[in-house]
Design a protein around this motif. Structure first.
Motif, PDB file in Angstrom:
ATOM      1  N   LYS A   1      24.308  11.794   4.471  1.00  0.00           N
ATOM      2  CA  LYS A   1      23.059  11.713   3.716  1.00  0.00           C
ATOM      3  C   LYS A   1      22.177  10.658   4.367  1.00  0.00           C
ATOM      4  O   LYS A   1      22.660   9.738   5.031  1.00  0.00           O
ATOM      5  CB  LYS A   1      23.329  11.324   2.259  1.00  0.00           C
ATOM      6  CG  LYS A   1      24.215  12.284   1.485  1.00  0.00           C
ATOM      7  CD  LYS A   1      23.496  13.549   1.113  1.00  0.00           C
ATOM      8  CE  LYS A   1      24.361  14.407   0.199  1.00  0.00           C
ATOM      9  NZ  LYS A   1      23.688  15.665  -0.197  1.00  0.00           N
TER      10      LYS A   1
ATOM     11  N   THR B   1      24.210   0.172  -2.015  1.00  0.00           N
ATOM     12  CA  THR B   1      25.020   1.056  -1.198  1.00  0.00           C
ATOM     13  C   THR B   1      26.489   0.811  -1.510  1.00  0.00           C
ATOM     14  O   THR B   1      26.844  -0.169  -2.172  1.00  0.00           O
ATOM     15  CB  THR B   1      24.784   0.819   0.315  1.00  0.00           C
ATOM     16  OG1 THR B   1      25.598  -0.271   0.760  1.00  0.00           O
ATOM     17  CG2 THR B   1      23.321   0.518   0.614  1.00  0.00           C
TER      18      THR B   1
ATOM     19  N   LYS C   1      26.346   7.335   4.469  1.00  0.00           N
ATOM     20  CA  LYS C   1      24.897   7.471   4.348  1.00  0.00           C
ATOM     21  C   LYS C   1      24.176   6.555   5.341  1.00  0.00           C
ATOM     22  O   LYS C   1      24.618   5.435   5.599  1.00  0.00           O
ATOM     23  CB  LYS C   1      24.439   7.133   2.928  1.00  0.00           C
ATOM     24  CG  LYS C   1      24.910   8.122   1.868  1.00  0.00           C
ATOM     25  CD  LYS C   1      24.367   7.762   0.484  1.00  0.00           C
ATOM     26  CE  LYS C   1      24.825   8.765  -0.563  1.00  0.00           C
ATOM     27  NZ  LYS C   1      24.276   8.458  -1.907  1.00  0.00           N
TER      28      LYS C   1
END
Length: 289
Positions: free
Chosen positions: A109, A119, A138
């Motif tokens: 992502k 995060t 990500k």
């Protein structure tokens, strides 16, 4: 760079409307901007480098922050669409590369944020530059970094911006292949100098993987225009450890390098771009970086 009209990715999360919060310590991030903060810090970006480095290298297990679904960038957001298109292009290239090797590519992502973001590796901040968090797979980007590249580093251009994304996706490829985990284990049992040397090899491989993406993306979709390769090579030169230390008015200390010299970053990116071969990116077996 020819990108408009190409496929966009469904893996982009636009969190620019929300806050990031927190100053938690996480499991570590791998970012193209970390060395910038370490060397330039408050003098350039107005952030205490010790604070950022402590956040990046502090101990503790990764803390996953649960968040609701985020929308895709709006259709009228040109920069958001650019990032989404580049990410889609990396998906297409790496899916094919993994298939050729008999494996399945797990797509990362990409999170757009502004200022700060939570995060699985802890709290991220715009001053860290774009970074990849292996704990949640990500890539995180505050798009203001591109303005920093252009105005403060002298590294503008759309293909230079694409190179940044491709480099971070390169870290994701390393994570999926298990390379990052092996490096982290080796770093944990070695000295700081040995850990830095391994970090350099990891970063240079991500540069080479970015070149591999560029090679196949151009062969398949003719994305490169005149001057694009020079833009990426210039960006690689601007973020070499030696260049950053010198530009910050510091002594150049090779033992402290974590990303590689300007020449090394350019050469490994060029290697991937020329060959399009993942095998050519084996920086860990290379005698001369």
């Amino acid at each position: 760079m020819r990108w408009e009209g190409n496929r966009t990715s469904s893996n982009v999360e636009d969190r620019r409307a929300g806050g990031g919060g927190g100053i938690g310590i996480g499991g570590g991030t791998i970012g193209i901007g970390t060395i910038v903060i370490a060397l330039i810090g408050g003098a350039v970006l107005g952030v205490n480098p010790l604070t950022i480095l402590g956040m990046l290298t502090g101990g503790g297990a990764p803390q996953v922050q649960q968040q609701g679904p985020a929308p895709a960038p709006p259709a009228n957001d040109k920069m958001g669409q650019f990032v989404s298109t580049v990410l889609a292009d990396t998906e297409d290239v790496w899916k094919q590369q993994f298939q050729q090797g008999g494996a399945t590519y797990v797509e990362p992502k990409l999170v757009l944020f502004r200022g700060a973001v939570r995060t699985a590796c802890g709290a991220g901040q715009a001053a860290m530059g774009p970074f990849y968090c292996p704990a949640d797979q990500k890539v995180y980007i505050d798009l203001s970094f591109y303005e920093t590249m252009k105005t403060r580093m002298g590294a503008g251009g759309d293909f230079a911006q694409a190179y940044v994304i491709a480099h971070e996706v390169g870290h994701h490829v390393q994570n999926v292949l298990g390379i990052s985990e092996k490096v982290q284990r080796a770093q944990a049992s070695g000295s700081r100098a040995e850990g830095n040397a391994l970090s350099v090899r990891l970063e240079l491989q991500a540069d080479c993987f970015a070149g591999v993406w560029g090679h196949h993306a151009h062969n398949q979709r003719q994305i490169l225009e005149q001057g694009d390769v020079e833009e990426a090579m210039n960006a690689a030169a601007k973020i070499g450890d030696d260049a950053l230390q010198a530009n910050a008015g510091r002594a150049v200390v090779p033992e402290s390098f974590t990303h590689g010299t300007s020449e090394q970053r350019q050469r490994w990116f060029a290697t991937g771009l020329k060959t399009g071969s993942v095998k050519s990116c084996d920086t860990f077996s290379a005698r001369n970086l």
